[in-house]
Each structure stands twice: as C-alpha cells, then as structure tokens.
Design a protein around this motif. Structure first.
Motif, PDB file in Angstrom:
ATOM      1  N   LEU A 126      21.047  17.100  -2.171  1.00  0.00           N
ATOM      2  CA  LEU A 126      20.532  18.151  -1.210  1.00  0.00           C
ATOM      3  C   LEU A 126      19.795  17.524   0.121  1.00  0.00           C
ATOM      4  N   LEU A 127      19.374  16.071  -0.317  1.00  0.00           N
ATOM      5  CA  LEU A 127      18.272  15.182   0.367  1.00  0.00           C
ATOM      6  C   LEU A 127      19.342  14.910   1.418  1.00  0.00           C
ATOM      7  N   GLY A 128      20.538  14.233   0.495  1.00  0.00           N
ATOM      8  CA  GLY A 128      21.568  13.588   1.768  1.00  0.00           C
ATOM      9  C   GLY A 128      22.428  14.684   2.358  1.00  0.00           C
ATOM     10  N   ASN A 150      21.011   5.038   0.213  1.00  0.00           N
ATOM     11  CA  ASN A 150      20.727   6.859  -0.465  1.00  0.00           C
ATOM     12  C   ASN A 150      20.026   6.952  -1.017  1.00  0.00           C
ATOM     13  N   ASP A 151      18.995   6.344  -1.910  1.00  0.00           N
ATOM     14  CA  ASP A 151      17.734   6.724  -2.566  1.00  0.00           C
ATOM     15  C   ASP A 151      16.651   7.446  -2.340  1.00  0.00           C
ATOM     16  N   LYS A 152      16.226   8.421  -3.178  1.00  0.00           N
ATOM     17  CA  LYS A 152      15.019   9.813  -2.614  1.00  0.00           C
ATOM     18  C   LYS A 152      14.370   8.751  -1.787  1.00  0.00           C
ATOM     19  N   VAL A 153      13.801   7.795  -1.626  1.00  0.00           N
ATOM     20  CA  VAL A 153      12.920   7.951  -0.908  1.00  0.00           C
ATOM     21  C   VAL A 153      13.052   6.956   0.198  1.00  0.00           C
ATOM     22  N   LEU A 161      16.042   8.621   1.557  1.00  0.00           N
ATOM     23  CA  LEU A 161      16.095   9.358   2.245  1.00  0.00           C
ATOM     24  C   LEU A 161      14.861  10.458   3.202  1.00  0.00           C
ATOM     25  N   ILE A 162      13.542  10.326   2.084  1.00  0.00           N
ATOM     26  CA  ILE A 162      12.591  11.515   2.634  1.00  0.00           C
ATOM     27  C   ILE A 162      12.250  10.717   4.001  1.00  0.00           C
ATOM     28  N   TYR A 163      12.059   9.553   3.500  1.00  0.00           N
ATOM     29  CA  TYR A 163      11.976   8.412   5.213  1.00  0.00           C
ATOM     30  C   TYR A 163      12.574   8.844   6.254  1.00  0.00           C
ATOM     31  N   GLY A 164      13.862   8.611   5.900  1.00  0.00           N
ATOM     32  CA  GLY A 164      14.595   9.182   7.265  1.00  0.00           C
ATOM     33  C   GLY A 164      14.235  10.432   7.367  1.00  0.00           C
ATOM     34  N   LEU A 165      13.783  11.320   6.548  1.00  0.00           N
ATOM     35  CA  LEU A 165      13.750  12.899   7.476  1.00  0.00           C
ATOM     36  C   LEU A 165      12.047  12.782   7.568  1.00  0.00           C
ATOM     37  N   THR A 166      11.720  12.307   7.034  1.00  0.00           N
ATOM     38  CA  THR A 166       9.912  12.587   7.673  1.00  0.00           C
ATOM     39  C   THR A 166       9.982  12.143   9.092  1.00  0.00           C
ATOM     40  N   ASP A 167      10.422  10.640   9.452  1.00  0.00           N
ATOM     41  CA  ASP A 167      11.173  10.676  11.258  1.00  0.00           C
ATOM     42  C   ASP A 167      11.495  11.119  12.053  1.00  0.00           C
ATOM     43  N   TYR A 168      12.557  12.072  11.621  1.00  0.00           N
ATOM     44  CA  TYR A 168      13.596  13.093  11.798  1.00  0.00           C
ATOM     45  C   TYR A 168      12.836  14.320  12.190  1.00  0.00           C
ATOM     46  N   PHE A 169      11.838  14.825  11.598  1.00  0.00           N
ATOM     47  CA  PHE A 169      11.053  16.315  11.586  1.00  0.00           C
ATOM     48  C   PHE A 169       9.528  15.503  12.622  1.00  0.00           C
ATOM     49  N   LEU A 209      14.389  22.674  -5.942  1.00  0.00           N
ATOM     50  CA  LEU A 209      12.980  23.394  -5.717  1.00  0.00           C
ATOM     51  C   LEU A 209      12.016  22.116  -5.894  1.00  0.00           C
ATOM     52  N   GLU A 210      11.913  21.526  -6.631  1.00  0.00           N
ATOM     53  CA  GLU A 210      10.237  20.920  -5.750  1.00  0.00           C
ATOM     54  C   GLU A 210      11.309  19.991  -4.808  1.00  0.00           C
ATOM     55  N   ASP A 211      12.656  19.025  -4.272  1.00  0.00           N
ATOM     56  CA  ASP A 211      12.651  18.705  -3.015  1.00  0.00           C
ATOM     57  C   ASP A 211      12.160  19.035  -2.076  1.00  0.00           C
ATOM     58  N   ILE A 212      12.785  20.812  -2.136  1.00  0.00           N
ATOM     59  CA  ILE A 212      11.424  21.704  -0.653  1.00  0.00           C
ATOM     60  C   ILE A 212      11.120  21.869  -0.496  1.00  0.00           C
TER      61      ILE A 212
END
Length: 250
Positions: A72-74, A87-90, A92-100, A125-128
C-alpha cells in the motif's frame, strides 16, 4: 453499468454523501467513511469528486485493496513518483512524509481515496491511520476518504484508535420508489432520449421491488429490457417481458 459520473443522479442520499466527501477534501482533519451495498453508487461518487477537485488538490486513488505488507505504501509512493532506493517501511514513510510537506506547503491538500475498503487488512488500516496522523504546520497533511460495503464499519469499530480518527460516516441506502422513477428518467435524458416515459409506472413498481433501489441493478435490468424491446421492434419495454429478464441481474 460501469461508473460514469455524467450519469450521476444526485438523490438526496447521494448529494449528502458527496457533501461529506467534499468536507474531507477541504478540512485539515478530514477523515470520512462512506458505506453502501454493492452497486449503490459509491464509485460513481468518487469519479465526480475526482473531477471536481482536479487541479485543486493532489489525489491518491486506491481502487483496489488486495495489498499485502508494504504494498500500500509502495503504491502511494509510485503514484507520487517518489524515487525511493529501498522498499522498507521506514524509507517509504519518510519519502511520503517529505512529499506531503512539499505539497501542503504550497497550499494544496493531499487526499487519499480508498475504494473497496472492506478488503483492507488490519496492517493496511493501521498504515492509513498512521499516514492520516502525520502533522504539518497546518494540521494533518493527508485527508482520507474511504468507501466500502456495510461490513467495513465492523472492522473500523474493532480499533478504538481508528474510530477516533474517523470524523464522519455516512451509509448510502437504496433509492426509494419516487427516486427510482426520477433516476430512470434522468438517465434516459442524459442518454439523449426524447421519450422519458419508456418505462410505465407498473413496470417501475416491479423494477423497484426486485432491485430495492440499488442503481447498478436498475441500470442492468433497464438496459437489458431496452435492448430486448429494440430487438423485438417494440417502441418501449412491456411488463410482460419483465419476468423473462430478471435472471440477467443475478
């Protein structure tokens, strides 16, 4: 039968659902769930909303939910065209956070729209929920709209954290008898028909009874009956044909 928002009949129920979805787009803490039976018009509402907010927001549309682990994050990272080496979760989260942060700092809201939410795993659901909780200077950076079948709320209610994150929930029910009449006339008009009374009241009574006002089923049976009337050189569908075509919607 395929969702096409040109044919969206805004019954009072659909109009209210669209208002809730629109609220989620423009409020920093927007997190809205719309539930409804299969074929009740949820996906068509999404198409209308996407067209409405085009060029005014950045939308992530997730039309399928059979995703596992970090998929989902990917998927969101790919939609955002973020180049992430790992492609690890950390990462992906950092990349999306910077984008937002980059997008919202320009005054553009970021919205995640999830179709078929009832198929999400608990990890999804927890990721969302986690993404919706990412804070920027003006509050949450990601607004969320989730659409699913009625049983999706059972899953949401299992998590107190998710329940508290949801701002509004609306359940979309079938059309009533009068709305079915207006719905059929509306779709005939949008299609270009000069005769909006192709279906008489007795026939509409039968259509309402068998479909329980679910738009997709109404579409399916009316389309089949119009085609059969045309092939038999009739000017309009007849009540005598109705029972013959009921199998087409099951």
């Amino acid at each position: 039968i395929a969702p096409d928002d040109r044919f969206l009949y805004l019954s009072p129920k659909h109009a209210k659902a669209l208002v809730y979805m629109d609220y989620a787009v423009w409020q920093p803490d927007g997190f809205v769930i719309v539930t409804g039976e299969i074929g009740s018009g949820k996906s068509t509402l999404v198409k209308r909303l996407l067209r409405k907010v085009k060029d005014k927001s950045v939308c992530f549309h997730l039309p399928f939910t059979n995703l596992k682990n970090n998929e989902l994050l990917g998927y969101l990272a790919r939609q955002a065209k973020i180049g992430i080496s790992q492609n690890d979760k950390v990462s992906l989260i950092y990349g999306l956070t910077d984008y937002f942060k980059e997008i919202t700092s320009c005054g553009m809201p970021c919205i995640l729209i999830v179709d078929e939410a009832q198929n999400l795993t608990r990890d999804n659901l927890e990721d969302i929920r986690m993404l919706a909780g990412l804070e920027g200077p003006n509050g949450s950076m990601l607004r969320v709209i989730m659409l699913g079948q009625p049983e999706f709320m059972d899953t949401v209610n299992l998590s107190e954290q998710m329940k508290q994150r949801v701002k509004l929930h609306y359940h979309l029910t079938g059309l009533n008898r009068e709305e079915v009449t207006q719905y059929i006339k509306f779709r005939l008009e949008v299609s270009g028909s000069r005769n909006l009374k192709l279906f008489d009241e007795k026939l509409i009574d039968s259509i309402f009874k068998i479909t329980e006002g679910i738009p997709r089923l109404i579409n399916k049976i009316c389309d089949a009956m119009l085609m059969c009337a045309y092939s038999d050189s009739k000017k309009k569908p007849e009540i005598s044909d109705f029972a013959l075509h009921l199998l087409l919607i099951y």
